[in-house]
Design an enzyme around this catalytic site. Sequence first.
Site, PDB file in Angstrom:
ATOM      1  N   CYS A 102       0.816  -1.221   0.000  1.00 42.05           N
ATOM      2  CA  CYS A 102       0.000   0.000   0.000  1.00 42.05           C
ATOM      3  C   CYS A 102       0.849   1.269   0.000  1.00 42.05           C
ATOM      4  O   CYS A 102       0.354   2.344  -0.323  1.00 42.05           O
ATOM      5  CB  CYS A 102      -0.971   0.002   1.174  1.00 42.05           C
ATOM      6  N   HIS A 159      -3.378   7.385   1.576  1.00 43.16           N
ATOM      7  CA  HIS A 159      -3.720   6.043   1.111  1.00 43.16           C
ATOM      8  C   HIS A 159      -5.147   5.714   1.529  1.00 43.16           C
ATOM      9  O   HIS A 159      -5.514   5.820   2.695  1.00 43.16           O
ATOM     10  CB  HIS A 159      -2.730   5.027   1.691  1.00 43.16           C
ATOM     11  N   ASN A 217      -9.972  -0.115  -1.087  1.00 41.91           N
ATOM     12  CA  ASN A 217      -8.520  -0.020  -0.928  1.00 41.91           C
ATOM     13  C   ASN A 217      -7.859  -0.672  -2.143  1.00 41.91           C
ATOM     14  O   ASN A 217      -7.921  -1.892  -2.297  1.00 41.91           O
ATOM     15  CB  ASN A 217      -8.107  -0.724   0.374  1.00 41.91           C
TER      16      ASN A 217
HETATM   17  N1  COA Z   1     -18.810  -7.762   8.119  1.00 47.19           N
HETATM   18  C1  COA Z   1     -19.455  -7.874   9.290  1.00 47.19           C
HETATM   19  N2  COA Z   1     -18.808  -8.091  10.458  1.00 47.19           N
HETATM   20  C2  COA Z   1     -17.468  -8.188  10.437  1.00 47.19           C
HETATM   21  C3  COA Z   1     -16.742  -8.096   9.228  1.00 47.19           C
HETATM   22  C4  COA Z   1     -17.455  -7.861   8.033  1.00 47.19           C
HETATM   23  N3  COA Z   1     -16.867  -7.746   6.840  1.00 47.19           N
HETATM   24  N4  COA Z   1     -15.430  -8.238   9.517  1.00 47.19           N
HETATM   25  C5  COA Z   1     -15.319  -8.410  10.838  1.00 47.19           C
HETATM   26  N5  COA Z   1     -16.570  -8.391  11.388  1.00 47.19           N
HETATM   27  C6  COA Z   1     -16.914  -8.516  12.812  1.00 47.19           C
HETATM   28  C7  COA Z   1     -15.868  -9.262  13.587  1.00 47.19           C
HETATM   29  O1  COA Z   1     -16.099 -10.652  13.529  1.00 47.19           O
HETATM   30  C8  COA Z   1     -16.049  -8.691  14.972  1.00 47.19           C
HETATM   31  O2  COA Z   1     -17.180  -9.319  15.578  1.00 47.19           O
HETATM   32  P1  COA Z   1     -17.182  -9.623  17.157  1.00 47.19           P
HETATM   33  O3  COA Z   1     -17.088  -8.255  17.799  1.00 47.19           O
HETATM   34  O4  COA Z   1     -18.489 -10.290  17.341  1.00 47.19           O
HETATM   35  O5  COA Z   1     -15.992 -10.471  17.409  1.00 47.19           O
HETATM   36  C9  COA Z   1     -16.433  -7.249  14.731  1.00 47.19           C
HETATM   37  O6  COA Z   1     -16.940  -7.200  13.368  1.00 47.19           O
HETATM   38  C10 COA Z   1     -15.257  -6.294  14.848  1.00 47.19           C
HETATM   39  O7  COA Z   1     -14.166  -6.820  14.093  1.00 47.19           O
HETATM   40  P2  COA Z   1     -12.785  -6.064  13.980  1.00 47.19           P
HETATM   41  O8  COA Z   1     -11.914  -6.815  13.057  1.00 47.19           O
HETATM   42  O9  COA Z   1     -12.303  -5.773  15.360  1.00 47.19           O
HETATM   43  O10 COA Z   1     -13.296  -4.702  13.296  1.00 47.19           O
HETATM   44  P3  COA Z   1     -12.570  -3.317  13.153  1.00 47.19           P
HETATM   45  O11 COA Z   1     -13.373  -2.262  13.734  1.00 47.19           O
HETATM   46  O12 COA Z   1     -11.114  -3.407  13.509  1.00 47.19           O
HETATM   47  O13 COA Z   1     -12.651  -3.095  11.581  1.00 47.19           O
HETATM   48  C11 COA Z   1     -11.258  -3.264   9.660  1.00 47.19           C
HETATM   49  C12 COA Z   1     -12.036  -4.019  10.708  1.00 47.19           C
HETATM   50  C13 COA Z   1     -10.569  -4.260   8.728  1.00 47.19           C
HETATM   51  C14 COA Z   1     -12.218  -2.413   8.843  1.00 47.19           C
HETATM   52  C15 COA Z   1     -10.232  -2.340  10.342  1.00 47.19           C
HETATM   53  O14 COA Z   1      -9.514  -3.068  11.313  1.00 47.19           O
HETATM   54  C16 COA Z   1      -9.273  -1.737   9.388  1.00 47.19           C
HETATM   55  O15 COA Z   1      -9.639  -0.918   8.554  1.00 47.19           O
HETATM   56  N6  COA Z   1      -7.987  -2.079   9.494  1.00 47.19           N
HETATM   57  C17 COA Z   1      -6.967  -1.561   8.675  1.00 47.19           C
HETATM   58  C18 COA Z   1      -7.043  -2.249   7.377  1.00 47.19           C
HETATM   59  C19 COA Z   1      -6.140  -1.640   6.397  1.00 47.19           C
HETATM   60  O16 COA Z   1      -6.093  -0.461   6.321  1.00 47.19           O
HETATM   61  N7  COA Z   1      -5.425  -2.463   5.664  1.00 47.19           N
HETATM   62  C20 COA Z   1      -4.579  -2.059   4.656  1.00 47.19           C
HETATM   63  C21 COA Z   1      -3.402  -1.439   5.241  1.00 47.19           C
HETATM   64  S1  COA Z   1      -2.817  -0.405   4.154  1.00 47.19           S
END
Ligand code: COA
Length: 344
Positions: free
Chosen positions: A121, A263, A293
């Site tokens: 990224c 980004h 993304n």
């Molecule tokens: N749809 C519905 N529920 C989802 C899901 C989806 N696509 N993905 C995860 N969940 C659920 C999880 O199972 C979890 O449930 P629980 O609370 O019952 O255990 C809950 O949602 C929270 O999951 P979590 O992974 O902690 O969510 P989050 O708030 O961290 O958001 C991302 C997830 C991926 C959106 C976030 O972590 C993120 O943006 N991370 C950075 C990613 C990124 O930028 N990557 C590229 C780097 S350049």
Amino acid sequence: MSNPTSARPPAMVLVGVGGYLPERIVTNDDLSKVMDTSDEWIASRTGIRERRVAAEGQTSLHLAVEAGREALKATNDGRTDVDALVLATMTPDRLCPATAPDVAAELGLGHIPAFDVSAVCSGFVYAAATAQGLIAAGTAQRVLIIGTEVMSSFLNPEDRNTAVIFGDGAGAVVVRAGEPDEPGAFGPFDLGADGGGSDLITVNGFGGRTPPEPTRENTDDDYLFMAGREVYRQAIPAMAESSRVALAARGWELGDLDAVIGHQANVRILDAVCRELGIDTSISFVNLDKVGNTSGASIPLAMTHAHQQGFTTAGQRVLLTAFGAGLTWGSGTLIWPELPEMPA
Ligand code: COA
């Protein structure tokens, strides 16, 4: 007689932008029909509403050629020639050779140096810094820099952690040698990496750790894995700190900024970086709602859309900042130039 050792190296100056998105749109509602997710969850956690997905057989090469062609025909000096191509991708057409020589050949650029940069990224920022080095050293006068990704080919369609986040696309910029204070001029880049976090976002297959075996079946290693929450946690301070370093290297204050093109991973990350820096989120460009993304393509695609939408205008002081797998990060500054109008 002038002393050649005291001459300032040429700066890198932006002269054109271009982008390409595959035609197929996949909305959050489309995804919620095939996996346990919802438009509400995806939009509220990420800001993403839809993304583009490449057609069958459409690869990073094809997307890069379209974006590169658009950038080359839309330069503000009317020139279509370049003498180097630097391409950022984490989804090359093949492990060997790099995708860039194929792109250069398809674009009819002649036998110019063409190579891939692998920083996921942060790939575009690394590629731009590399191009800046080529120009500063006098190795190249004009460079085409492309970020291109077909993320869909490495997404496990059943993994809601990644399938909702990533999209396909390509963005390109044309740069030339110039003066450090003229419109379009980039400042020094800040780049960093921390291999201690290398397992947080990976595609484990296709490398030396998993050499080919004739009988091997597809495994999880063939797909992108992401520890989203930990990446989220690390991205915000890293992008903020890198931004500060790049601004200081240019001699700019945070208050000097007119626009931030970050980004496009998650609108919550972009907003949090602005808050951490104490700048208004309204100057941060967002197109991830439409494209998701797109990894290495994210910043040049955002630059193109920012120009098309009139978000960036000539003379503005712009910050670019990225974070991604590696872990890697990088930031840079530029003075936005006058660019030819481009249809949205
Ligand atoms: N749809 C519905 N529920 C989802 C899901 C989806 N696509 N993905 C995860 N969940 C659920 C999880 O199972 C979890 O449930 P629980 O609370 O019952 O255990 C809950 O949602 C929270 O999951 P979590 O992974 O902690 O969510 P989050 O708030 O961290 O958001 C991302 C997830 C991926 C959106 C976030 O972590 C993120 O943006 N991370 C950075 C990613 C990124 O930028 N990557 C590229 C780097 S350049």
